[in-house]
Every structure is written in structure tokens, then in C-alpha cells.
Design a protein around this motif. Structure first.
Motif, PDB file in Angstrom:
ATOM      1  N   ASP A 159     -21.822   5.514 -27.510  1.00 26.33           N
ATOM      2  CA  ASP A 159     -21.381   6.551 -26.578  1.00 26.33           C
ATOM      3  C   ASP A 159     -21.284   5.946 -25.183  1.00 26.33           C
ATOM      4  O   ASP A 159     -21.643   4.776 -24.969  1.00 26.33           O
ATOM      5  N   VAL A 160     -20.792   6.737 -24.227  1.00 26.25           N
ATOM      6  CA  VAL A 160     -20.535   6.198 -22.887  1.00 26.25           C
ATOM      7  C   VAL A 160     -21.811   5.749 -22.186  1.00 26.25           C
ATOM      8  O   VAL A 160     -21.799   4.788 -21.412  1.00 26.25           O
ATOM      9  N   VAL A 161     -22.914   6.449 -22.430  1.00 26.26           N
ATOM     10  CA  VAL A 161     -24.174   6.059 -21.798  1.00 26.26           C
ATOM     11  C   VAL A 161     -24.641   4.704 -22.329  1.00 26.26           C
ATOM     12  O   VAL A 161     -25.104   3.852 -21.570  1.00 26.26           O
ATOM     13  N   ALA A 162     -24.496   4.486 -23.643  1.00 24.58           N
ATOM     14  CA  ALA A 162     -24.877   3.202 -24.231  1.00 24.58           C
ATOM     15  C   ALA A 162     -24.008   2.064 -23.688  1.00 24.58           C
ATOM     16  O   ALA A 162     -24.504   0.964 -23.411  1.00 24.58           O
ATOM     17  N   VAL A 163     -22.707   2.341 -23.520  1.00 24.61           N
ATOM     18  CA  VAL A 163     -21.802   1.329 -22.962  1.00 24.61           C
ATOM     19  C   VAL A 163     -22.159   1.041 -21.509  1.00 24.61           C
ATOM     20  O   VAL A 163     -22.156  -0.115 -21.068  1.00 24.61           O
ATOM     21  N   GLU A 164     -22.483   2.096 -20.768  1.00 24.18           N
ATOM     22  CA  GLU A 164     -22.887   1.925 -19.369  1.00 24.18           C
ATOM     23  C   GLU A 164     -24.122   1.036 -19.271  1.00 24.18           C
ATOM     24  O   GLU A 164     -24.194   0.122 -18.442  1.00 24.18           O
ATOM     25  N   ARG A 165     -25.101   1.292 -20.118  1.00 24.52           N
ATOM     26  CA  ARG A 165     -26.330   0.489 -20.106  1.00 24.52           C
ATOM     27  C   ARG A 165     -26.054  -0.954 -20.506  1.00 24.52           C
ATOM     28  O   ARG A 165     -26.637  -1.894 -19.937  1.00 24.52           O
ATOM     29  N   ALA A 166     -25.159  -1.133 -21.478  1.00 22.36           N
ATOM     30  CA  ALA A 166     -24.811  -2.486 -21.894  1.00 22.36           C
ATOM     31  C   ALA A 166     -24.141  -3.256 -20.766  1.00 22.36           C
ATOM     32  O   ALA A 166     -24.386  -4.454 -20.576  1.00 22.36           O
ATOM     33  N   LEU A 167     -23.297  -2.563 -19.998  1.00 21.57           N
ATOM     34  CA  LEU A 167     -22.667  -3.186 -18.833  1.00 21.57           C
ATOM     35  C   LEU A 167     -23.715  -3.628 -17.828  1.00 21.57           C
ATOM     36  O   LEU A 167     -23.684  -4.751 -17.317  1.00 21.57           O
ATOM     37  N   GLU A 168     -24.652  -2.726 -17.537  1.00 17.59           N
ATOM     38  CA  GLU A 168     -25.688  -3.030 -16.557  1.00 17.59           C
ATOM     39  C   GLU A 168     -26.595  -4.168 -17.033  1.00 17.59           C
ATOM     40  O   GLU A 168     -27.046  -4.988 -16.234  1.00 17.59           O
ATOM     41  N   ASP A 169     -26.835  -4.214 -18.338  1.00 20.89           N
ATOM     42  CA  ASP A 169     -27.765  -5.204 -18.880  1.00 20.89           C
ATOM     43  C   ASP A 169     -27.146  -6.581 -19.096  1.00 20.89           C
ATOM     44  O   ASP A 169     -27.834  -7.597 -18.975  1.00 20.89           O
ATOM     45  N   HIS A 170     -25.846  -6.630 -19.420  1.00 19.51           N
ATOM     46  CA  HIS A 170     -25.264  -7.889 -19.884  1.00 19.51           C
ATOM     47  C   HIS A 170     -24.229  -8.522 -18.952  1.00 19.51           C
ATOM     48  O   HIS A 170     -23.938  -9.713 -19.090  1.00 19.51           O
ATOM     49  N   VAL A 171     -23.668  -7.752 -18.030  1.00 19.59           N
ATOM     50  CA  VAL A 171     -22.708  -8.348 -17.090  1.00 19.59           C
ATOM     51  C   VAL A 171     -23.484  -9.036 -15.965  1.00 19.59           C
ATOM     52  O   VAL A 171     -24.364  -8.424 -15.357  1.00 19.59           O
TER      53      VAL A 171
END
Length: 214
Positions: A159-171
Motif C-alpha cells: 500500500d502507499v504507506v508501505a511504499v512511503e516507508r520503503a522510500l524513506e528507509d532505502h533511498v
């Protein structure tokens, strides 16, 4: 959904994005923080181009919360009637303008919680404003980022929240401020929903997407 890419691959991807477009910008037209909030709120289920056509006339006469209130619901509705869900959006614009006048002295708050308390302003809208106006590394996940993040493995999530967290964690931190703009533009013009332009893609050799178009 692809597996999460490793740090070095993600860094290489964003280095290429940066080289191709050093200063990516959002495509919604605005003149200040208030008009940015309104523009992003209006863009839900609408195209940026369509919103821009409607808001050029609107912002010419109402670029502050008080001016918007003075214009009135009928006036706002008339300006944005070409945008989807315009009646409800016009009501939200009036309500959020009244709250900004009554509770924030006509200024736009720079906290996610305060922004999300405004009618018609969700997490995505709040993150866009925090990023574009105040330069905070907030990641606004729209349909383009959700698609690109999952196809490429840059920031996969259910979901969008999971994608948002992945962006914050991995970029990597040095790409955080522009990350969501690069991904939006990549999704809008290259990694399209139905016919992704894989043959001319900047990151084709780094992308694990199995259904690469020929």
C-alpha cells in the motif's frame, strides 16, 4: 511486486535520475504555500494539466485564504468546474480556507498533522507541501510512485504507506528531497501503466521488471 533492490543499485538509479534532471520540479502551478495546498487538494483523481488550467484564473483572483472566502463557494465552483468531483472539492477549499483564517492567521502550517487536519488534505497532499514548499524530505506517494516503486524494486510495498516507508528507509539521504519528483516524472513519462517505455528507459539494465516491453 519486485524484491527490494540493494543500496548500491538504488544509488546508481538515483545518480542517473539526477544526471538527467538535476532539479526536478512538481508540475502543479502555484504562487505560495496556500495555492500549493489548494492545487494539490484539487489534483486528487485529476491530472496536473487539468488542475493548472482551472487554477490559473482562480489564483489570479484568490491567492490567500481570505480572498478565497471573499470569492465565495459559487465563485470557486465556477472556476474549478472542469475538474472531477469539483463540487465537493470547492466545499473543501472553502472549509480549509476558513480554518486557516480562524486558527492559523491565514498562514499554512508546516506540520504534517496540522496539514492533514484540513478538509480535503490527506497524507499525500501534506507530504507534497512539506517537500515542495519547506524542502523537507517527505515522500508523497501517488499512483505513479506506487507503480514504479513496485515494478523496479526501489520501494516495493502493498500500500502507499508501505511504499512511503520503503522510500524513506532505502533511498540514500542525499536523494531524499527530490526522490518523489524523479519517480513521479519517470512513471508519468516513461514507466507508464499500460505501455512502459522499457527500450528507452534510463534504468533498464538495473530494473528487475520481468515484463519489459520489447
Amino acid at each position: 511486486m519486485s524484491k527490494q533492490l540493494d543500496y548500491h543499485t538504488i544509488r546508481e538509479i538515483f545518480e542517473r535520475f539526477q544526471e538527467a534532471q538535476p532539479e526536478p520540479e512538481g508540475e502543479l502551478e502555484h504562487v505560495n504555500a496556500y495555492t500549493l495546498v489548494v492545487a494539490v487538494a484539487l489534483s486528487a483523481q485529476a491530472t496536473d494539466a487539468g488542475v493548472n488550467r482551472a487554477t490559473r484564473g482562480l489564483f489570479a483572483v484568490a491567492d490567500t485564504p481570505q480572498k478565497m472566502l471573499d470569492l465565495g463557494l459559487e465563485g470557486v465552483t465556477e472556476h474549478i468546474k472542469t475538474i472531477g468531483l469539483y463540487r465537493q472539492k470547492a466545499k473543501n477549499v472553502m472549509k480549509l480556507s476558513q480554518i486557516l483564517v480562524d486558527e492559523y492567521g491565514g498562514e499554512v502550517p508546516n506540520s504534517r498533522a496540522a496539514l492533514q487536519s484540513l478538509p480535503g488534505v490527506g497524507r499525500k497532499t501534506a507530504n507534497v507541501v512539506l517537500n515542495m514548499w519547506w524542502g523537507m524530505p517527505a515522500q508523497a506517494v501517488d499512483t505513479h510512485i506506487f507503480r514504479v516503486g513496485n515494478r523496479t524494486g526501489i520501494c516495493p510495498g502493498k500500500d502507499v504507506v508501505a511504499v512511503e516507508r520503503a522510500l524513506e528507509d532505502h533511498v540514500p539521504a542525499d536523494f531524499q528531497n527530490h526522490a518523489h519528483h524523479w519517480l513521479i516524472l519517470h512513471g508519468r513519462y516513461h514507466c507508464k501503466a499500460r505501455k512502459p517505455m522499457c527500450p528507452t528507459c534510463l534504468i533498464r539494465d538495473l530494473c528487475p521488471y520481468e515484463d519489459k516491453t520489447q
